[in-house]
Design an enzyme around this catalytic site. Structure first.
Site, mmCIF file in Angstrom:
data_model
loop_
_atom_site.group_PDB
_atom_site.id
_atom_site.type_symbol
_atom_site.label_atom_id
_atom_site.label_comp_id
_atom_site.label_asym_id
_atom_site.label_seq_id
_atom_site.Cartn_x
_atom_site.Cartn_y
_atom_site.Cartn_z
ATOM 1 C CG LEU A 147 45.642 36.486 33.841
ATOM 2 C CD1 LEU A 147 45.224 36.066 35.223
ATOM 3 C CD2 LEU A 147 44.482 37.138 33.113
ATOM 4 C CB VAL A 225 43.254 35.454 28.769
ATOM 5 C CG1 VAL A 225 43.497 34.333 27.775
ATOM 6 C CG2 VAL A 225 44.489 36.342 28.900
ATOM 7 C CB ALA A 226 41.223 40.699 30.022
ATOM 8 N NE ARG A 227 35.691 38.974 34.169
ATOM 9 C CZ ARG A 227 36.457 37.988 34.613
ATOM 10 N NH1 ARG A 227 37.260 37.355 33.763
ATOM 11 N NH2 ARG A 227 36.450 37.624 35.877
ATOM 12 C CG ASP A 251 39.238 31.775 28.183
ATOM 13 O OD1 ASP A 251 38.768 30.684 27.795
ATOM 14 O OD2 ASP A 251 39.407 32.046 29.381
ATOM 15 C CD GLU A 256 32.296 35.065 29.015
ATOM 16 O OE1 GLU A 256 32.187 34.351 30.021
ATOM 17 O OE2 GLU A 256 33.312 35.722 28.761
ATOM 18 C CG HIS A 275 35.322 32.925 31.168
ATOM 19 N ND1 HIS A 275 34.622 34.077 31.444
ATOM 20 C CD2 HIS A 275 36.435 32.980 31.958
ATOM 21 C CE1 HIS A 275 35.274 34.791 32.353
ATOM 22 N NE2 HIS A 275 36.392 34.130 32.691
ATOM 23 C CB ALA A 278 41.926 30.487 34.964
HETATM 24 P P1 NDP Z 1 46.229 41.958 38.656
HETATM 25 O O1 NDP Z 1 45.543 42.939 39.530
HETATM 26 O O2 NDP Z 1 47.303 41.082 39.228
HETATM 27 O O3 NDP Z 1 46.911 42.738 37.418
HETATM 28 C C1 NDP Z 1 46.248 43.698 36.671
HETATM 29 C C2 NDP Z 1 47.259 44.382 35.747
HETATM 30 O O4 NDP Z 1 46.568 45.253 34.876
HETATM 31 C C3 NDP Z 1 48.319 45.196 36.458
HETATM 32 O O5 NDP Z 1 49.545 45.057 35.809
HETATM 33 C C4 NDP Z 1 47.803 46.610 36.295
HETATM 34 O O6 NDP Z 1 48.909 47.489 36.378
HETATM 35 C C5 NDP Z 1 47.199 46.528 34.907
HETATM 36 N N1 NDP Z 1 46.214 47.571 34.642
HETATM 37 C C6 NDP Z 1 45.177 47.969 35.428
HETATM 38 N N2 NDP Z 1 44.499 48.949 34.827
HETATM 39 C C7 NDP Z 1 45.105 49.167 33.632
HETATM 40 C C8 NDP Z 1 44.874 50.061 32.555
HETATM 41 N N3 NDP Z 1 43.885 50.963 32.598
HETATM 42 N N4 NDP Z 1 45.672 49.988 31.481
HETATM 43 C C9 NDP Z 1 46.707 49.107 31.430
HETATM 44 N N5 NDP Z 1 46.993 48.239 32.431
HETATM 45 C C10 NDP Z 1 46.197 48.285 33.508
HETATM 46 O O7 NDP Z 1 45.098 41.081 37.993
HETATM 47 P P2 NDP Z 1 45.231 39.608 37.370
HETATM 48 O O8 NDP Z 1 46.400 39.582 36.464
HETATM 49 O O9 NDP Z 1 45.128 38.577 38.425
HETATM 50 O O10 NDP Z 1 43.864 39.503 36.534
HETATM 51 C C11 NDP Z 1 43.551 40.440 35.529
HETATM 52 C C12 NDP Z 1 42.147 40.199 35.017
HETATM 53 O O11 NDP Z 1 42.135 39.039 34.212
HETATM 54 C C13 NDP Z 1 41.104 39.906 36.100
HETATM 55 O O12 NDP Z 1 40.597 41.101 36.663
HETATM 56 C C14 NDP Z 1 40.055 39.109 35.360
HETATM 57 O O13 NDP Z 1 39.070 39.975 34.834
HETATM 58 C C15 NDP Z 1 40.833 38.453 34.234
HETATM 59 N N6 NDP Z 1 40.982 37.014 34.451
HETATM 60 C C16 NDP Z 1 40.468 36.149 33.513
HETATM 61 C C17 NDP Z 1 40.581 34.788 33.684
HETATM 62 C C18 NDP Z 1 40.011 33.845 32.668
HETATM 63 O O14 NDP Z 1 39.529 32.800 33.048
HETATM 64 N N7 NDP Z 1 40.099 34.140 31.396
HETATM 65 C C19 NDP Z 1 41.236 34.204 34.873
HETATM 66 C C20 NDP Z 1 41.769 35.189 35.783
HETATM 67 C C21 NDP Z 1 41.637 36.548 35.555
HETATM 68 P P3 NDP Z 1 48.740 49.046 36.797
HETATM 69 O O15 NDP Z 1 47.953 49.072 38.080
HETATM 70 O O16 NDP Z 1 50.150 49.534 36.904
HETATM 71 O O17 NDP Z 1 48.020 49.669 35.672
#
Ligand code: NDP
Length: 309
Positions: A147, A225-227, A251, A256, A275, A278
């Site tokens: 993302l 856009v995370a959770r 989002d 929800e 939501h 994506a």
């Molecule tokens: P990825 O696994 O590709 O990336 C996750 C990122 O978050 C990595 O850069 C990781 O780096 C970082 N991260 C993990 N833990 C932490 C932390 N404690 N502090 C800071 N950074 C952290 O996941 P995606 O990008 O594919 O998806 C991320 C999330 O987005 C999904 O889990 C989902 O919940 C949400 N999502 C929402 C959507 C929507 O419709 N709105 C659509 C798709 C996803 P590092 O390990 O170095 O910390």
């Protein structure tokens, strides 16, 4: 792992019709069926592709989530039952990146105001100092995975300078400064846009809390856009109401669908999307590619794509 039969749970219809995925996978050397009352996961399925979690899936060997986030799946129970869990990370960067670019442009160019005025046939130009351009502004993207990558590419394309936050403190192309979570308040402090793009975990639950929101600029916008649980929603609402930050584009929400009673619905500087950041009609093809490759790998005795540890 044996893989001769694959079920598609009807819950995937949140994102696409299950039959479309079944048809896209029809050339695979496995029997692929859409689950219904007559054919449940307990009827000797080897794997299931799903949006929602169901206890019945513990009888299969493999669950593929059509989302990136797996926060709704009981990981301990799955590993006790020897069920492999995979997710769909990697396919959302383009759609989410464009959604975030849309929020950013809407706030700067006041597009949300125009749409709202149009509904009331209200010809109302912004004040001379209300609209702005985003080139040269700074964003901080919290989470630099698939993302985050899609967001960074769009925002740098629009001329923004971008900082990022993740646990791994290595440089990232297009990102000026990569901060770690312990530096979050510093990381957000000079950003006009703070974008949450991390998975929901014990570490990230409430990571955008009152202190982080307080560290943001008064003219900054929070984009989630995370959770929903990644942001302390009550603190966010309070900060917008008191003018501590400018607004938010959301989002995802703690609850929800967002309840009708939520103050977020009526705030001028808040964009609510259900939501769907994506969503794209190609979503089903992207999921099919992942499942296809996983089926090939599993049948070759290899590990499937995107296995969640
Ligand atoms: P990825 O696994 O590709 O990336 C996750 C990122 O978050 C990595 O850069 C990781 O780096 C970082 N991260 C993990 N833990 C932490 C932390 N404690 N502090 C800071 N950074 C952290 O996941 P995606 O990008 O594919 O998806 C991320 C999330 O987005 C999904 O889990 C989902 O919940 C949400 N999502 C929402 C959507 C929507 O419709 N709105 C659509 C798709 C996803 P590092 O390990 O170095 O910390």
């Amino acid at each position: 792992m044996r893989l001769d039969t694959l079920g598609i749970d009807p819950s995937v219809s949140t994102l696409f019709p299950p039959e479309v995925l079944r048809d896209a996978l029809s050339d695979l050397p496995v029997e692929t069926v859409v689950l219904d009352e007559a054919r449940s996961a307990t009827d000797s399925l080897d794997g299931v592709v799903t949006f929602a979690y169901d206890e019945r899936f513990l009888d299969t060997g493999w669950i593929h989530s059509v989302q990136a986030g797996v926060d709704r799946f009981p990981r301990d129970r799955l590993s006790e039952a020897n069920v492999v869990l995979t997710n769909s990370t990697g396919i959302h960067g383009d759609a989410i990146g464009e959604t975030v670019a849309g929020y950013v442009l809407a706030f700067a160019r006041r597009l949300h105001d125009h749409v709202s005025n149009q509904r009331r046939a209200n010809w109302s130009q912004p004040e001379w100092n209300e609209a702005w351009t985003v080139a040269g502004e700074r964003a901080c993207v919290v989470g630099l995975g698939s993302l985050g990558r899609g967001i960074v590419d769009r925002l740098t394309g629009l001329g923004l300078d971008v900082d990022g936050v993740r646990r791994t403190p290595t440089p990232e192309p297009g990102v000026d400064r990569v901060y770690t979570p312990s530096e979050l308040e510093t990381a957000v402090s000079d950003a006009r846009f703070v974008v949450a793009a991390v998975p929901l975990t014990d570490e990230t639950s409430g990571i955008i809390d009152r202190a982080v929101i307080s560290a943001m600029r008064e003219d900054a916008y929070l984009i989630n856009v995370a959770r929903g649980e990644v942001v302390e929603q009550e603190s966010l609402v309070a900060a917008i109401e008191s003018g501590d930050i400018a607004g938010a584009a959301l989002d995802v929400f703690e609850t929800e669908p967002l309840p009708e009673s939520s103050p977020l619905w009526d705030m001028n500087e808040v964009i609510v999307s259900p939501h769907c950041g994506a969503f794209t009609h190609e979503y089903v093809d992207h999921v099919a590619s992942i499942v296809r490759e996983s089926v090939r790998r599993v049948r070759a005795g290899e590990t499937p794509v995107n296995t969640v540890p």
